[in-house]
Design an enzyme around this catalytic site. Structure first.
Site, PDB file in Angstrom:
ATOM      1  CE  LYS A  13      -1.784  -1.285   4.228  1.00  0.00           C
ATOM      2  NZ  LYS A  13      -1.851  -2.604   4.137  1.00  0.00           N
ATOM      3  NE  ARG A  90      -5.272  -0.523   9.334  1.00  0.00           N
ATOM      4  CZ  ARG A  90      -3.975  -0.680   8.959  1.00  0.00           C
ATOM      5  NH1 ARG A  90      -2.937  -2.359   9.368  1.00  0.00           N
ATOM      6  NH2 ARG A  90      -3.269   0.281   8.941  1.00  0.00           N
ATOM      7  NE  ARG A 124       7.659  -2.461   6.163  1.00  0.00           N
ATOM      8  CZ  ARG A 124       6.373  -2.088   6.420  1.00  0.00           C
ATOM      9  NH1 ARG A 124       5.361  -2.040   5.046  1.00  0.00           N
ATOM     10  NH2 ARG A 124       5.740  -3.043   7.570  1.00  0.00           N
ATOM     11  NE  ARG A 152       5.867  -0.455  10.526  1.00  0.00           N
ATOM     12  CZ  ARG A 152       4.840  -0.764   9.364  1.00  0.00           C
ATOM     13  NH1 ARG A 152       4.824   0.021   7.498  1.00  0.00           N
ATOM     14  NH2 ARG A 152       3.792  -1.210   9.546  1.00  0.00           N
ATOM     15  NE  ARG A 163       1.958  -5.714  11.277  1.00  0.00           N
ATOM     16  CZ  ARG A 163       2.681  -4.741  10.562  1.00  0.00           C
ATOM     17  NH1 ARG A 163       4.263  -6.123  10.404  1.00  0.00           N
ATOM     18  NH2 ARG A 163       2.906  -4.443   9.269  1.00  0.00           N
TER      19      ARG A 163
HETATM   20  P1  AP5 Z   1       4.676  -1.151   2.139  1.00  0.00           P
HETATM   21  O1  AP5 Z   1       4.655  -0.564   0.785  1.00  0.00           O
HETATM   22  O2  AP5 Z   1       6.000  -1.103   3.066  1.00  0.00           O
HETATM   23  O3  AP5 Z   1       3.719  -2.250   1.945  1.00  0.00           O
HETATM   24  P2  AP5 Z   1       2.353  -1.830   3.710  1.00  0.00           P
HETATM   25  O4  AP5 Z   1       1.211  -2.463   2.564  1.00  0.00           O
HETATM   26  O5  AP5 Z   1       2.156  -0.317   3.111  1.00  0.00           O
HETATM   27  O6  AP5 Z   1       2.076  -2.779   4.428  1.00  0.00           O
HETATM   28  P3  AP5 Z   1       2.814  -1.837   5.984  1.00  0.00           P
HETATM   29  O7  AP5 Z   1       2.868  -2.900   7.200  1.00  0.00           O
HETATM   30  O8  AP5 Z   1       2.489  -0.646   6.352  1.00  0.00           O
HETATM   31  O9  AP5 Z   1       0.476  -2.409   6.540  1.00  0.00           O
HETATM   32  P4  AP5 Z   1       0.256  -2.572   7.491  1.00  0.00           P
HETATM   33  O10 AP5 Z   1      -1.802  -2.761   7.244  1.00  0.00           O
HETATM   34  O11 AP5 Z   1       0.165  -3.482   8.045  1.00  0.00           O
HETATM   35  O12 AP5 Z   1       0.588  -1.082   8.310  1.00  0.00           O
HETATM   36  P5  AP5 Z   1       0.123   0.131   8.813  1.00  0.00           P
HETATM   37  O13 AP5 Z   1       1.497   1.395   9.354  1.00  0.00           O
HETATM   38  O14 AP5 Z   1      -0.393   0.664   8.379  1.00  0.00           O
HETATM   39  O15 AP5 Z   1       5.977  -3.046   1.455  1.00  0.00           O
HETATM   40  C1  AP5 Z   1       6.453  -3.872   2.129  1.00  0.00           C
HETATM   41  C2  AP5 Z   1       7.420  -3.946   1.673  1.00  0.00           C
HETATM   42  O16 AP5 Z   1       7.139  -4.693   0.348  1.00  0.00           O
HETATM   43  C3  AP5 Z   1       8.803  -2.915   1.524  1.00  0.00           C
HETATM   44  O17 AP5 Z   1       9.976  -3.527   2.196  1.00  0.00           O
HETATM   45  C4  AP5 Z   1       8.223  -2.458   0.347  1.00  0.00           C
HETATM   46  O18 AP5 Z   1       9.882  -2.530  -0.709  1.00  0.00           O
HETATM   47  C5  AP5 Z   1       8.033  -4.790  -0.355  1.00  0.00           C
HETATM   48  N1  AP5 Z   1       6.908  -4.716  -1.864  1.00  0.00           N
HETATM   49  C6  AP5 Z   1       6.214  -3.590  -1.675  1.00  0.00           C
HETATM   50  N2  AP5 Z   1       5.330  -3.928  -2.958  1.00  0.00           N
HETATM   51  C7  AP5 Z   1       6.127  -4.919  -3.664  1.00  0.00           C
HETATM   52  C8  AP5 Z   1       5.874  -6.117  -4.566  1.00  0.00           C
HETATM   53  N3  AP5 Z   1       4.839  -5.592  -5.443  1.00  0.00           N
HETATM   54  N4  AP5 Z   1       7.152  -7.265  -4.546  1.00  0.00           N
HETATM   55  C9  AP5 Z   1       7.756  -6.406  -3.847  1.00  0.00           C
HETATM   56  N5  AP5 Z   1       8.092  -6.473  -2.728  1.00  0.00           N
HETATM   57  C10 AP5 Z   1       7.332  -5.598  -2.325  1.00  0.00           C
HETATM   58  O19 AP5 Z   1      -0.216   0.351  10.212  1.00  0.00           O
HETATM   59  C11 AP5 Z   1       0.091  -0.469  11.593  1.00  0.00           C
HETATM   60  C12 AP5 Z   1      -0.192  -1.019  12.557  1.00  0.00           C
HETATM   61  O20 AP5 Z   1      -0.356   0.210  12.989  1.00  0.00           O
HETATM   62  C13 AP5 Z   1      -1.377  -1.557  12.882  1.00  0.00           C
HETATM   63  O21 AP5 Z   1      -0.842  -2.735  12.562  1.00  0.00           O
HETATM   64  C14 AP5 Z   1      -1.855  -1.369  13.708  1.00  0.00           C
HETATM   65  O22 AP5 Z   1      -1.593  -1.518  14.641  1.00  0.00           O
HETATM   66  C15 AP5 Z   1      -2.106   0.517  13.714  1.00  0.00           C
HETATM   67  N6  AP5 Z   1      -3.015   0.742  12.312  1.00  0.00           N
HETATM   68  C16 AP5 Z   1      -2.836   1.402  10.943  1.00  0.00           C
HETATM   69  N7  AP5 Z   1      -4.311   1.575  10.854  1.00  0.00           N
HETATM   70  C17 AP5 Z   1      -4.754   1.290  11.948  1.00  0.00           C
HETATM   71  C18 AP5 Z   1      -6.644   1.774  11.505  1.00  0.00           C
HETATM   72  N8  AP5 Z   1      -7.469   2.052  10.433  1.00  0.00           N
HETATM   73  N9  AP5 Z   1      -6.801   1.016  12.434  1.00  0.00           N
HETATM   74  C19 AP5 Z   1      -6.480   0.345  13.571  1.00  0.00           C
HETATM   75  N10 AP5 Z   1      -5.227   0.192  14.032  1.00  0.00           N
HETATM   76  C20 AP5 Z   1      -4.364   0.869  12.504  1.00  0.00           C
HETATM   77 MG    MG Z   2       3.075   1.446   5.128  1.00  0.00          MG
END
Ligand code: AP5
Ligand code: MG
Length: 209
Positions: A13, A90, A124, A152, A163
């Site tokens: 994302k 979410r 990552r 992270r 997760r």
């Molecule tokens: P990346 O682009 O970083 O993936 P992402 O989908 O953004 O993954 P996240 O881990 O950020 O998602 P998340 O939803 O768990 O975390 P968030 O910060 O939102 O890519 C990942 C890796 O893959 C990178 O190394 C990249 O280079 C590589 N890559 C990308 N595309 C690729 C491809 N096509 N092929 C190969 N490699 C690739 O949330 C964190 C925490 O915050 C949650 O766990 C929760 O506790 C809290 N939180 C956030 N939002 C909410 C909400 N709405 N409600 C409740 N809690 C929340």
């Molecule tokens: Mg992200």
């Protein structure tokens, strides 16, 4: 254009949001990034969120909705080209809240299987300066700004598996929620990032016409 980026942790994302921001000039709102920024500044919100993030659990709906509500109000006042919500909603409660606040034009679902995600997140790296994500297998400095990279805290395998479990139980019901509203655009996110991006652009440009 007002988009929701939906997908499991590590589905790409954030990676796609950076590309979409460049192409369409959309504001990128990542709830995870907002929590991490708050934590860096030791705010009460950041400290509360940390307890849940470290355990791979969701921050409670009321807290997230209050934060996003304020952000949406800010966005409404900006004369911008639109925004992407990355990592929100979410839960069904969050999606209903969003629906009561604003009209969304499309929801992009990034699909990747769990094992590929565990592997991706084990390498990552995030830039300390510009926040962009990359992979340690390819870079030891940020490819965008040369900044230092860090891992992270929630990218260890145990937390990644929690997760994923939370995603399947609490977030996946949103696929039906948005499909029923005819808003869902599905992309195979197991392909290379450039190909994923090309598919998204095709879907969005087609959707507009
Ligand atoms: P990346 O682009 O970083 O993936 P992402 O989908 O953004 O993954 P996240 O881990 O950020 O998602 P998340 O939803 O768990 O975390 P968030 O910060 O939102 O890519 C990942 C890796 O893959 C990178 O190394 C990249 O280079 C590589 N890559 C990308 N595309 C690729 C491809 N096509 N092929 C190969 N490699 C690739 O949330 C964190 C925490 O915050 C949650 O766990 C929760 O506790 C809290 N939180 C956030 N939002 C909410 C909400 N709405 N409600 C409740 N809690 C929340
Ligand atoms: Mg992200």
């Amino acid at each position: 254009m007002r988009l929701v980026l939906l997908g499991a942790p590590g589905a790409g994302k954030g990676t796609q949001a950076a590309l979409l921001k460049e192409r369409y000039g959309l504001a990128h709102v990542s709830t995870g990034d907002i929590f991490r920024e708050n934590l860096k500044n030791s705010t009460p919100l950041g400290l509360e969120a940390k307890k849940y993030m470290d355990a791979g659990q969701l921050v409670p709906d009321e807290t997230v909705m209050k934060m996003v509500g304020a952000k949406l109000a800010e966005l409404e006042n900006e004369n911008s080209k639109g925004f992407m919500l990355d990592g929100f909603p979410r839960t069904v409660a969050q999606a209903e809240f969003l629906e009561s606040k604003t009209k969304i034009d499309g929801v992009i679902l990034f699909s990747v299987d769990d094992e590929a995600i565990v592997k991706r997140l084990s390498s990552r790296a995030v830039c300390k300066d510009c926040g962009n994500v990359t992979t340690r297998l390819e870079h030891d400095k940020c490819p965008y700004c040369g900044g230092e990279l860090y891992t992270r805290e929630d990218d260890n395998e145990t937390t990644v598996r929690s997760r994923l479990k939370v995603f399947h139980e609490q977030t996946e019901p949103l696929v039906k929620f948005y499909r029923d509203r005819n808003l869902l655009l599905e992309v195979d996110a197991s392909q290379k990032p450039e190909k994923v991006f090309a598919d998204v652009v095709e879907l969005l440009d087609h959707d507009k016409n």
